[in-house]
Design an enzyme around this catalytic site. Structure first.
Site, PDB file in Angstrom:
ATOM      1  N   SER A 550       0.830  -1.198   0.000  1.00 54.43           N
ATOM      2  CA  SER A 550       0.000   0.000   0.000  1.00 54.43           C
ATOM      3  C   SER A 550       0.863   1.244   0.000  1.00 54.43           C
ATOM      4  CB  SER A 550      -0.913   0.014   1.230  1.00 54.43           C
ATOM      5  OG  SER A 550      -1.595   1.239   1.356  1.00 54.43           O
ATOM      6  N   TYR A 563      -2.757  -0.223  10.478  1.00 55.38           N
ATOM      7  CA  TYR A 563      -2.759  -0.601   9.064  1.00 55.38           C
ATOM      8  C   TYR A 563      -1.447  -0.196   8.393  1.00 55.38           C
ATOM      9  CZ  TYR A 563      -4.264  -0.796   4.149  1.00 55.38           C
ATOM     10  OH  TYR A 563      -4.363  -1.070   2.810  1.00 55.38           O
TER      11      TYR A 563
END
Length: 673
Positions: A550, A563
């Protein structure tokens, strides 16, 4: 023609009648010449490569019967069979439909309205019995006649036509070493005659056959219990797949049916397997003979692996010698010396091919061959056609021409992909795209129904299979990859995509929030990569591991501690594994998407609402918001991430490893330095 197709579907749907894509059927009727408007007699016959059970009108070749039969006047003998096959093109009616098969002459020359040519196990048992001619006469009298082995072609058509002409009472023939042909004045009569021959052969075998045609049972070769059998198969398949991919990559299929296990536990199986198959359709799929392991299933795994490598080397030498014994200046080049069938007593059969369907069908054909051997040994002695004749079929120029007509393989053909989190969003898009590029895909997801739905949407189990797995559970990961191996023979391409996100400020993020995200993404990727690496190393074929990381692993954003940290962990796993696994030819790369809102399971599970709240926009406008803050002003979709996976794995970046590709529409802060 409608009656013909209905008959084909009935006959072809029952494996007792014929094998997949085996045999053909025809009918004769009048049609209109599109040029003269006059009535002409036509032949409709299954074309080359078609399957009776699924045949459509497009799969029929249509020929002028007068032209086809006129070829008898110019036929120069069996040495010129190839030119007769080429002449079929000049007999086509209109556009001709499908390409005619080599059996077209059989259907056109036999004086009957309807003709069936089939490969039933019971009929081939008679055809391969050492005294098959005597048995045929004893079983059928003059109702069914014997035709000695003849390679399929024009002369075989003449031979059968002569039998029909000289024996008007006959309903068909048994073709030595090959199969059966039947005929009738109506479609119903032809089908009934075919089924009579098949059923009568089976009844004779059942009534007169010896009870143990394969001899006594070898106690130490008895099947392992199912769980142990599958575990041993999963341990061996990647190694065997790597061996049989010496010349070109192969996909695998595993069969442990009672038919296979009983054969491999019998005393006669080594000698019978060495004789090879007989029916041309059989050995074209299974090669001249299988590779047979000569160790019991309880032997230590290391000993089995060592012996398989020795047997594989010997098989390749023997196959090359077989080719060199019979090849001449007109023979096509050797297509590869690896076996298509590997038999492992107590465990089962591994079959291989250029795709899953080819591998599966090869295994089905060898099951047919076992049934044939059982029937022949029950009433006589199994005696297939000799090796020279097998070579003439396997390396026939007409067969080579058919292979050359096949379409070019897709970029990921022969590759097996294991995609986690594939039940929705990015993972679903990746699984679908990899399959469209030719890969076999294992759709792995924690939600069983989602995995099943995605796999079914991709295609049959020859293309995609679902597995249920929580990637944070080591045993579940091991079991899921074992399922992948048993489904397709191994794994080549792993996509670590499973993920979730809980968006909270630091002070609201609980230890549980931290743990669940790290368990799925950091720990889960590690466990999947570790289990997959064992398979990749055993195969010795290289491979790819892709991490869907990501932008958040590079750029710090608000309310995103757990995250972002888990994604940063994944990003460094890419670098570490690229450095460690490169020596095995395994490439490890990452993709850094950002703001993939549409279709995303993560965004739909609450993450989207949280991020929309953080940025002060309506949730339905979140994708647009993310797009406007990028350099390209374009929304990122799951398909864009899937395209990056293909770019990394389909061959154009074959020397790239340790790379992170941003798929974020241009986020300057995330530029890698």
């Amino acid at each position: 023609m409608a009656e013909l197709l209905e008959r084909c579907h009935r006959l072809g749907s029952d494996p007792r009648n014929t094998n997949y894509a085996g045999g053909n059927a025809s009918c004769k009727a009048t049609g209109i010449d599109p040029v003269t408007g006059e009535s002409v007699e036509l032949l409709w016959v299954k074309g080359s490569g078609g399957d009776l059970g699924t045949l459509t009108e497009d799969g029929l070749a249509v020929l002028r019967l007068d032209r086809l039969r006129a070829l008898t006047k110019v036929y120069r003998g069996v040495e010129y069979e190839d030119e007769m096959f080429a002449a079929f093109d000049y007999c086509l009616h209109g556009k001709g439909g499908a390409a005619p098969s080599i059996d077209t002459a059989m259907h056109g020359l036999v004086d009957a309205v309807h003709v069936d040519h089939l490969h039933p196990d019971s009929g081939i048992a008679f055809a391969t019995a050492a005294d098959g001619e005597r048995l045929t006469k004893e079983c059928f009298g003059s109702r069914v006649l014997w035709v000695p082995w003849r390679r399929p072609g024009f002369q075989l058509g003449l031979d059968i036509a002569k039998v029909k002409r000289e024996h008007p009472e006959a309903i068909g023939v048994i073709l030595g070493g090959h199969g059966i042909t039947a005929w009738g004045d109506t479609s119903e009569e032809c089908e009934a005659n075919s089924l009579e021959i098949i059923g009568t052969c089976q009844e004779y075998i059942d009534r007169h056959g010896r009870p143990e045609p394969f001899g006594a049972v070898i106690t130490e070769y008895q099947p392992l219990p199912e769980a142990e059998r599958h575990a041993r198969a999963a341990a061996l398949l990647p190694i065997v797949r790597g061996l049989v991919s010496t010349d070109r990559p192969q996909v695998g299929h595993y069969t442990d049916s009672d038919v296979v296990l009983d054969f491999l536990a019998s005393e006669k199986h080594p000698a019978l397997a060495a004789l090879g198959t007989s029916c041309p359709d059989h050995f074209l799929r299974t090669k001249v003979r299988p590779l047979v392991l000569d160790l019991p299933p309880t032997a230590p795994l290391d000993d089995v692996v060592r012996r398989l490598k020795e047997l594989h080397a010997a098989y390749r030498e023997e196959y090359r010698a077989y080719y060199e014994r019979y090849a001449d200046e007109t023979s096509p080049p050797m297509r590869g010396a690896d076996p298509a069938i590997v038999l492992v007593p107590g465990v089962g059969m591994f079959s291989f091919g250029k795709d899953k369907q080819t591998a599966r069908v090869a295994g089905e054909f060898y099951v047919n061959a076992i049934n044939v051997m059982r029937g022949a040994e029950a009433i006589s002695t199994y005696q297939p056609i000799d090796e020279r004749e097998k070579f003439r079929i396997e390396y026939w120029s007409l067969e080579e021409a058919k292979l050359r007509r096949m379409p070019k393989p897709k970029p990921l053909a022969t590759r097996v992909a294991f995609v986690t989190g594939a039940g929705s969003g990015i993972g679903k898009a990746i699984a679908e795209r990899l399959a469209s590029e030719g890969a076999c895909v294992v759709v792995a997801d924690v939600k069983a129904e989602a995995a099943v739905e995605v796999a079914a949407g991709i295609g049959s189990t020859d293309v995609a299979v679902p597995v249920t797995v929580d990637v944070s559970d080591e045993e579940q990961v091991r079991a899921a990859l074992e399922q992948a191996v048993l489904a397709f023979g191994g794994v080549d391409l792993v996509v670590n995509n499973a993920g979730l996100s809980i968006s909270k400020p630091l002070l609201e993020t609980t230890a549980e929030d931290w743990d669940v995200q790290h368990d799925v993404m950091a720990r889960g990727s590690f466990l999947v990569s570790k289990a997959a690496a064992r398979i990749l190393i055993d195969q010795g074929m290289g491979g790819d591991i892709i991490y869907i990381c990501s932008k958040n692993g590079v750029v710090a954003g608000p309310n995103n501690i757990a995250y972002g940290a888990a994604k940063a962990d994944q990003a460094h796993q890419v670098r570490l594994l690229a450095a460690e696994l490169g020596g095995y030819g395994i490439r490890v790369n990452g993709i850094n998407p950002d703001a993939v809102v549409r279709g995303s399971g993560i965004f739909a599970s609450g993450w989207g609402a949280e991020r929309a709240k953080v940025y002060g926009v309506p949730e339905e406008k979140l994708g647009e918001y993310y797009a406007q803050r990028t350099l390209l002003k374009k929304e990122v979709l799951p398909s864009h991430v899937a395209a990056a996976v293909v770019a990394l794995t389909a061959g154009d970046l074959s020397l790239t490893t340790g790379l992170h590709i941003p798929v974020d529409s241009g986020v300057a802060a995330a530029f890698l330095r």
